[in-house]
Write a protein that holds these residues in place. Structure first.
Motif, PDB file in Angstrom:
ATOM      1  N   ALA A 148     -11.718  44.511  11.565  1.00 16.53           N
ATOM      2  CA  ALA A 148     -11.412  45.604  10.641  1.00 16.53           C
ATOM      3  C   ALA A 148      -9.982  45.485  10.148  1.00 16.53           C
ATOM      4  N   PHE A 149      -9.792  45.773   8.865  1.00 18.92           N
ATOM      5  CA  PHE A 149      -8.444  45.811   8.297  1.00 18.92           C
ATOM      6  C   PHE A 149      -8.468  46.606   7.004  1.00 18.92           C
ATOM      7  N   GLY A 150      -7.310  47.096   6.620  1.00 22.28           N
ATOM      8  CA  GLY A 150      -7.158  47.760   5.340  1.00 22.28           C
ATOM      9  C   GLY A 150      -6.158  46.994   4.495  1.00 22.28           C
ATOM     10  N   VAL A 151      -6.179  47.260   3.204  1.00 21.15           N
ATOM     11  CA  VAL A 151      -5.225  46.649   2.280  1.00 21.15           C
ATOM     12  C   VAL A 151      -4.156  47.693   1.979  1.00 21.15           C
ATOM     13  N   ALA A 152      -2.891  47.301   2.089  1.00 23.96           N
ATOM     14  CA  ALA A 152      -1.791  48.245   1.921  1.00 23.96           C
ATOM     15  C   ALA A 152      -1.880  48.976   0.585  1.00 23.96           C
ATOM     16  N   GLU A 153      -1.617  50.270   0.610  1.00 23.63           N
ATOM     17  CA  GLU A 153      -1.601  51.075  -0.607  1.00 23.63           C
ATOM     18  C   GLU A 153      -0.534  50.556  -1.576  1.00 23.63           C
ATOM     19  N   GLY A 154      -0.892  50.464  -2.838  1.00 24.27           N
ATOM     20  CA  GLY A 154       0.076  50.055  -3.853  1.00 24.27           C
ATOM     21  C   GLY A 154       0.421  48.584  -3.841  1.00 24.27           C
ATOM     22  N   GLY A 155      -0.263  47.785  -3.006  1.00 30.48           N
ATOM     23  CA  GLY A 155       0.067  46.371  -2.900  1.00 30.48           C
ATOM     24  C   GLY A 155      -0.559  45.544  -4.014  1.00 30.48           C
ATOM     25  N   VAL A 156      -0.069  44.326  -4.154  1.00 29.96           N
ATOM     26  CA  VAL A 156      -0.647  43.355  -5.071  1.00 29.96           C
ATOM     27  C   VAL A 156      -0.838  42.048  -4.316  1.00 29.96           C
ATOM     28  N   ARG A 157      -1.718  41.220  -4.819  1.00 33.50           N
ATOM     29  CA  ARG A 157      -1.963  39.928  -4.179  1.00 33.50           C
ATOM     30  C   ARG A 157      -1.011  38.890  -4.756  1.00 33.50           C
ATOM     31  N   ARG A 158      -0.269  38.243  -3.861  1.00 32.71           N
ATOM     32  CA  ARG A 158       0.693  37.245  -4.304  1.00 32.71           C
ATOM     33  C   ARG A 158       0.267  35.848  -3.848  1.00 32.71           C
ATOM     34  N   CYS A 159       0.689  34.855  -4.596  1.00 31.82           N
ATOM     35  CA  CYS A 159       0.324  33.466  -4.354  1.00 31.82           C
ATOM     36  C   CYS A 159       0.582  33.064  -2.904  1.00 31.82           C
ATOM     37  N   ALA A 160      -0.397  32.379  -2.312  1.00 32.93           N
ATOM     38  CA  ALA A 160      -0.292  31.949  -0.918  1.00 32.93           C
ATOM     39  C   ALA A 160       0.551  30.690  -0.743  1.00 32.93           C
ATOM     40  N   GLY A 161       1.030  30.082  -1.853  1.00 32.23           N
ATOM     41  CA  GLY A 161       1.825  28.867  -1.737  1.00 32.23           C
ATOM     42  C   GLY A 161       0.944  27.651  -1.530  1.00 32.23           C
ATOM     43  N   ALA A 162       1.573  26.510  -1.234  1.00 31.50           N
ATOM     44  CA  ALA A 162       0.815  25.264  -1.076  1.00 31.50           C
ATOM     45  C   ALA A 162       1.442  24.379  -0.021  1.00 31.50           C
ATOM     46  N   ARG A 163       0.574  23.754   0.781  1.00 29.33           N
ATOM     47  CA  ARG A 163       1.014  22.770   1.769  1.00 29.33           C
ATOM     48  C   ARG A 163       2.082  23.319   2.705  1.00 29.33           C
ATOM     49  N   GLY A 164       1.929  24.581   3.113  1.00 25.74           N
ATOM     50  CA  GLY A 164       2.867  25.192   4.044  1.00 25.74           C
ATOM     51  C   GLY A 164       4.140  25.706   3.416  1.00 25.74           C
ATOM     52  N   ASN A 165       4.256  25.594   2.098  1.00 23.89           N
ATOM     53  CA  ASN A 165       5.449  26.067   1.397  1.00 23.89           C
ATOM     54  C   ASN A 165       5.139  27.352   0.643  1.00 23.89           C
ATOM     55  N   ALA A 166       6.059  28.318   0.698  1.00 21.81           N
ATOM     56  CA  ALA A 166       5.869  29.571  -0.018  1.00 21.81           C
ATOM     57  C   ALA A 166       5.988  29.354  -1.517  1.00 21.81           C
ATOM     58  N   CYS A 167       5.281  30.175  -2.282  1.00 16.77           N
ATOM     59  CA  CYS A 167       5.394  30.119  -3.737  1.00 16.77           C
ATOM     60  C   CYS A 167       6.813  30.500  -4.133  1.00 16.77           C
ATOM     61  N   PRO A 168       7.516  29.684  -4.906  1.00 14.82           N
ATOM     62  CA  PRO A 168       8.921  29.973  -5.223  1.00 14.82           C
ATOM     63  C   PRO A 168       9.124  31.246  -6.040  1.00 14.82           C
ATOM     64  N   VAL A 169       8.085  31.689  -6.767  1.00 19.04           N
ATOM     65  CA  VAL A 169       8.235  32.891  -7.599  1.00 19.04           C
ATOM     66  C   VAL A 169       7.374  34.045  -7.094  1.00 19.04           C
ATOM     67  N   LEU A 170       6.667  33.838  -5.970  1.00 22.51           N
ATOM     68  CA  LEU A 170       5.774  34.867  -5.415  1.00 22.51           C
ATOM     69  C   LEU A 170       4.886  35.461  -6.506  1.00 22.51           C
ATOM     70  N   ALA A 171       4.223  34.585  -7.242  1.00 24.52           N
ATOM     71  CA  ALA A 171       3.426  34.992  -8.393  1.00 24.52           C
ATOM     72  C   ALA A 171       2.269  35.896  -7.982  1.00 24.52           C
ATOM     73  N   VAL A 172       1.944  36.870  -8.830  1.00 25.27           N
ATOM     74  CA  VAL A 172       0.767  37.699  -8.644  1.00 25.27           C
ATOM     75  C   VAL A 172      -0.457  36.900  -9.072  1.00 25.27           C
ATOM     76  N   VAL A 173      -1.512  36.909  -8.247  1.00 26.72           N
ATOM     77  CA  VAL A 173      -2.714  36.125  -8.541  1.00 26.72           C
ATOM     78  C   VAL A 173      -3.944  37.024  -8.556  1.00 26.72           C
ATOM     79  N   SER A 174      -5.016  36.516  -9.124  1.00 25.72           N
ATOM     80  CA  SER A 174      -6.256  37.266  -9.244  1.00 25.72           C
ATOM     81  C   SER A 174      -6.838  37.612  -7.880  1.00 25.72           C
ATOM     82  N   ALA A 175      -7.337  38.825  -7.759  1.00 23.97           N
ATOM     83  CA  ALA A 175      -7.948  39.264  -6.505  1.00 23.97           C
ATOM     84  C   ALA A 175      -9.244  38.524  -6.215  1.00 23.97           C
ATOM     85  N   ARG A 176      -9.857  37.921  -7.228  1.00 17.54           N
ATOM     86  CA  ARG A 176     -11.138  37.241  -7.043  1.00 17.54           C
ATOM     87  C   ARG A 176     -11.004  35.737  -6.844  1.00 17.54           C
TER      88      ARG A 176
END
Length: 307
Positions: free
Chosen positions: A36-64
């Motif tokens: 069980a888990f909830g999604v934080a109120e008011g949150g947005v989904r941000r890029c998960a990065g690649a190959r263990g590296n964080a996304c440099p701009v923390l881009a917002v990505v599609s929920a689907r």
């Protein structure tokens, strides 16, 4: 304010599926466990990065998006992917396999020998057999040969895999029938690279590993996570990245790849009762669900709102 966690995905270990979290935290999953888990109120989904590296701009990505990456990070990930032909000089030995996901759903693929059957578990293969092993490029050429000669794909959409899970044959011998026949045809083909050693047919069955034996039909699949939403239920099966959860509204399939990039919080046990579950410990569903319809369970996007 509740502590938020970020999921980095589902991995398969020798002991079963494990949810991975930022910071190295691990949540082993077993049949019957409450998830069980909830999604934080008011949150947005941000890029998960690649190959263990964080996304440099923390881009917002599609929920689907199953990948959960922005365009630049997705390009970086593909550039170092064997599956996407991004690597040609990997010195490790590779295996070619035939994998079965349900009647008429067979694919050919390759995986590094050192990974064992992890790749097959990650894909949700109900049963499989190795075909041969050798250098990467020999394995890749063999994959292409078999794809053309046997007319089997190298990819099968997860929606099609999910659609047949509740109606799989009960006997392991029957589940292995299609790949047994294709394996026999494959080893008789000419044109195999000399550096690839053929392997005898030996079916490996994951039905019980996934918990799919006798699993009730799911009513649908979570199509996306949304801020303020929640899901919780008893884990009845897990295959590939998918968790089959018994929620207050029925069994739904959650693709854990949709969890990446969201800030997730704990769901109180009493929420299940508020959402109509008989047992507050076992069921809550406040996310969009795409219902399964048709005799073969094919998904039809009938609902886009929250339950």
């Amino acid at each position: 304010m509740a502590q938020a966690w970020k999921c980095t995905g589902l991995r398969w270990s020798a002991q079963g599926p494990v949810l991975m979290w930022d910071g190295g935290r691990r949540s082993p999953l077993s049949r019957g466990k409450r998830v069980a888990f909830g999604v934080a109120e008011g949150g947005v989904r941000r890029c998960a990065g690649a190959r263990g590296n964080a996304c440099p701009v923390l881009a917002v990505v599609s929920a689907r998006s199953a990948g959960g990456r922005c365009e630049e990070c997705a390009r970086l990930d593909r550039a170092h992917s064997v599956a996407a032909d991004g690597v040609a000089d990997d010195p490790r030995p590779y295996r070619v396999y035939l994998a079965w996901f349900g009647p008429g759903l067979v694919k050919v693929g390759i995986t590094a020998v050192e990974r064992g059957s992890a790749r097959l578990l990650e894909q949700g293969a109900v049963c499989f057999s190795w075909l041969g092993s050798g250098p990467l490029m020999a394995a890749r050429r063999t994959e292409e040969l078999l794809r053309a000669a046997l007319r089997v794909p190298d990819r099968i959409p997860y929606a099609r895999k999910r659609a047949v899970r509740s109606s799989l044959p009960g006997e392991a011998e029957e589940r292995a029938g299609e790949i047994r026949e294709l394996h026999a045809r494959a080893v008789e083909l000419g044109g195999w690279p000399e550096s690839l050693d053929r392997e005898p047919f030996q079916a490996v069955d994951h039905m019980r590993v996934f918990g799919l034996d006798g699993v009730p039909a799911a009513l649908g699949e979570v199509s996306e996570l949304v801020a303020g939403g929640a899901v919780g239920g008893e884990l009845v099966a897990a295959a590939g990245p998918d968790l089959h959860l018994a929620t207050g509204a029925g069994i739904v399939v959650l693709d854990t790849r949709l969890m990446r990039g969201w800030e997730l919080v704990t769901v109180a046990a009493e929420e299940g009762a508020k959402d109509g579950a008989e047992d507050g410990e076992s069921g809550v569903l406040r996310l969009p669900v795409r219902e399964f319809k048709g005799s073969a369970g094919e998904a039809a996007h009938l609902q886009d709102g929250l339950f």
